[in-house]
Design a protein around this motif. Structure first.
Motif, short mmCIF file in Angstrom:
data_model
loop_
_atom_site.label_atom_id
_atom_site.label_comp_id
_atom_site.label_asym_id
_atom_site.label_seq_id
_atom_site.Cartn_x
_atom_site.Cartn_y
_atom_site.Cartn_z
N UNK A 4 0.85 -1.18 0.00
CA UNK A 4 0.00 0.00 0.00
C UNK A 4 0.89 1.23 0.00
N UNK A 5 0.31 2.40 -0.17
CA UNK A 5 1.12 3.62 -0.14
C UNK A 5 1.49 4.01 1.29
N UNK A 6 0.50 3.96 2.20
CA UNK A 6 0.72 4.38 3.58
C UNK A 6 0.21 3.30 4.53
N UNK A 7 1.06 2.88 5.45
CA UNK A 7 0.66 1.97 6.52
C UNK A 7 0.44 2.81 7.78
N UNK A 8 -0.76 2.76 8.33
CA UNK A 8 -1.10 3.51 9.53
C UNK A 8 -1.21 2.54 10.68
N UNK A 9 -0.34 2.69 11.68
CA UNK A 9 -0.35 1.80 12.83
C UNK A 9 -1.13 2.50 13.94
N UNK A 10 -2.32 1.99 14.25
CA UNK A 10 -3.15 2.57 15.29
C UNK A 10 -4.48 3.07 14.76
N UNK A 25 -7.81 12.33 -0.88
CA UNK A 25 -6.82 12.71 -1.90
C UNK A 25 -6.47 11.58 -2.85
N UNK A 26 -7.11 10.42 -2.66
CA UNK A 26 -6.82 9.30 -3.54
C UNK A 26 -5.56 8.55 -3.17
N UNK A 27 -5.11 8.68 -1.90
CA UNK A 27 -3.91 7.99 -1.43
C UNK A 27 -4.33 6.73 -0.70
N UNK A 28 -3.79 5.59 -1.10
CA UNK A 28 -4.14 4.31 -0.47
C UNK A 28 -3.51 4.20 0.91
N UNK A 29 -4.25 3.59 1.85
CA UNK A 29 -3.74 3.38 3.20
C UNK A 29 -4.37 2.14 3.79
N UNK A 30 -3.61 1.45 4.63
CA UNK A 30 -4.09 0.33 5.41
C UNK A 30 -3.89 0.68 6.89
N UNK A 156 2.87 5.67 9.18
CA UNK A 156 2.36 6.66 10.12
C UNK A 156 2.16 5.97 11.47
N UNK A 157 2.91 6.41 12.47
CA UNK A 157 2.81 5.81 13.80
C UNK A 157 1.79 6.56 14.64
N UNK A 158 0.61 5.95 14.80
CA UNK A 158 -0.48 6.55 15.56
C UNK A 158 -0.98 5.60 16.62
N UNK A 159 -0.05 4.82 17.19
CA UNK A 159 -0.43 3.75 18.12
C UNK A 159 -0.25 4.14 19.58
N UNK A 160 -0.19 5.42 19.88
CA UNK A 160 -0.24 5.87 21.26
C UNK A 160 1.10 5.87 21.98
N UNK A 161 1.05 6.36 23.22
CA UNK A 161 2.25 6.55 24.02
C UNK A 161 2.95 5.22 24.32
N UNK A 162 2.18 4.15 24.46
CA UNK A 162 2.75 2.83 24.77
C UNK A 162 2.86 1.95 23.53
N UNK A 163 2.69 2.53 22.35
CA UNK A 163 2.80 1.76 21.12
C UNK A 163 4.24 1.48 20.75
N UNK A 164 4.41 0.70 19.68
CA UNK A 164 5.75 0.27 19.27
C UNK A 164 6.45 1.28 18.38
N UNK A 165 5.72 2.09 17.63
CA UNK A 165 6.36 2.90 16.59
C UNK A 165 7.27 3.98 17.17
N UNK A 166 6.89 4.56 18.32
CA UNK A 166 7.72 5.63 18.87
C UNK A 166 9.10 5.13 19.28
N UNK A 277 11.16 7.39 6.70
CA UNK A 277 9.78 7.34 6.19
C UNK A 277 8.75 7.03 7.28
N UNK A 278 9.17 7.15 8.55
CA UNK A 278 8.25 6.96 9.68
C UNK A 278 7.87 8.32 10.24
N UNK A 279 6.56 8.57 10.38
CA UNK A 279 6.06 9.83 10.90
C UNK A 279 5.13 9.53 12.09
N UNK A 280 5.41 10.15 13.22
CA UNK A 280 4.57 9.97 14.40
C UNK A 280 3.49 11.04 14.44
#
Length: 394
Positions: A4-10, A25-30, A156-166, A277-280
């Protein structure tokens, strides 16, 4: 393996809002979420939406239930020195207001709309690992007993304060823990006020809020190491009545308490909010003290800024990705300053004396009596414009 174009975690407000903005905007995301759908839709969080947040949801066609069921508050009440004062938010901001709508209700709306559009949300995703963040990201995870891979261009890391992405960001983490906490009380009682009541009592802070016509969410300042067992229902109601001024214009009925939680009051900022390429965004990038209910709204602002940058990247202007972190951090630090200031203005601080209390009462008096001071507060409280232009209008 999928792509996919963007993977959103959370799948909280930050990740789901970003997913809807990208679709526009026509951008694919999972979207990948560790918890079940039922769990995500039942998590109780703050429910105060700023005007720009509500405007965005309406623009995206996601506010039908919100407009039908939410409560609009055009003022807020501040209680101190034995009296309650009303601050006219709408009168001081040209008609803007705040909206009371439970975060879990908003999440329900965002999930239902995304699934209705046929876009993927993968629940019950575990053991998330990231690699290739410099150029070609891969998200590896476990779901329903099977190992899977999702290749993408952006994570895109959106999995919170206790998530893995940060944990994948090598930047600096600024953190400050406030010397008090909140005891949160969810009770089946009708609200005693048609607007929020912030109380700066000599014994400590209290807040009277609501989640609907028969449900209240109230908070009491307690020590950070509080023992919940030491707060039975009788003590909770006695403390709330004393601090909120029961019998002095506020009729606070006793009712069944459904839930009691403790929330630490901390300010956390991860800087920068990007690594390769990781954005919180949202709580994965920052935590603000709960006073003023800015966390959800800051997450939505992050989503707006990131969707703008990704949309520009997809359209051939990758430089906007480089501006994402600095654009967000300016707003984040301003919000931190407001929330910490409001916390210190309304809470009893360790070691304070009679002079400190009189100075705080003087500052609160100026807030409700001086139009310029009140207007500055109201502008921050109802919400500043989002950090990007209203590009989705066309």
């Amino acid at each position: 393996m999928t792509r996919t174009q963007v993977a959103i975690v959370g799948a909280g407000p930050a990740g789901l809002t970003l997913a809807h903005l990208l679709r526009r905007q026509g951008v694919e995301a999972v979207v990948l979420e560790r918890r079940t759908r039922a769990h995500v839709e039942s998590r109780l969080r703050a429910g105060v939406l700023e005007q720009p947040t509500v405007d965005l949801l309406r623009e995206l066609g996601l506010a039908a239930r919100l407009d039908a069921e939410a409560m609009t508050h055009r003022g807020v009440r501040l209680r101190f020195a034995g009296a309650t004062h009303r601050l006219d938010l709408s009168g001081l901001t040209g008609g803007r207001a705040i909206t009371i709508y439970g975060q879990h209700e908003l999440v329900k709306d965002l999930i239902a709309a995304r699934l209705a559009d046929g876009d993927p949300i993968l629940f019950e995703v575990d053991e998330v690992e990231l690699s290739g963040l410099d150029a070609d990201p891969v998200v590896r995870y476990l779901r329903h007993g099977r190992r899977r891979e999702l290749r993408c261009s952006i994570v895109a890391g959106a999995d919170g304060f206790r998530g893995v992405t940060r944990g994948y960001l090598p930047g600096t983490v600024f953190e400050q823990l406030q010397p008090f906490a909140w005891l949160g009380i969810l009770a089946r009682t009708a609200p005693s006020s048609d607007e929020l009541v912030y109380a700066a009592h000599e014994d400590g802070f209290a807040l009277h809020s609501m989640r609907g016509p028969a449900l209240t969410r109230q908070y009491v300042q307690v020590p950070p190491d509080v023992d919940v067992a030491a707060w039975p229902a009788e003590r909770i109601w006695q403390t709330l009545r004393r601090r909120l001024g029961h019998g002095d214009g506020l009729d606070l009925p006793v009712g069944p308490i459904l839930d009691v939680t403790v929330a630490a009051m901390r300010a956390v900022v991860t800087e920068p909010m990007r690594h390769g390429r990781l954005f919180l965004l949202g709580d994965a990038a920052h935590i603000v003290p709960a006073t003023g209910a800015k966390g959800l709204n800051l997450a939505v602002a992050d989503a707006a800024a990131l969707s703008y940058a990704i949309g520009a990247w997809a359209g051939g202007a990758p430089a906007e990705l480089d501006r994402y972190s600095s654009r967000c951090l300016d707003r984040v630090w301003r919000t931190q300053r407001f929330s910490v200031w409001l916390s210190q203005l309304t809470h009893r601080l360790p070691g304070e004396d009679a002079v400190d209390r009189r100075l705080r009462e003087t500052a609160l008096s100026e807030l409700v009596s001086c139009p310029h001071t009140g207007a500055a507060f109201a502008e921050r409280y109802v919400g500043q414009p989002l950090p990007t232009p209203w590009w989705w209008n066309g």
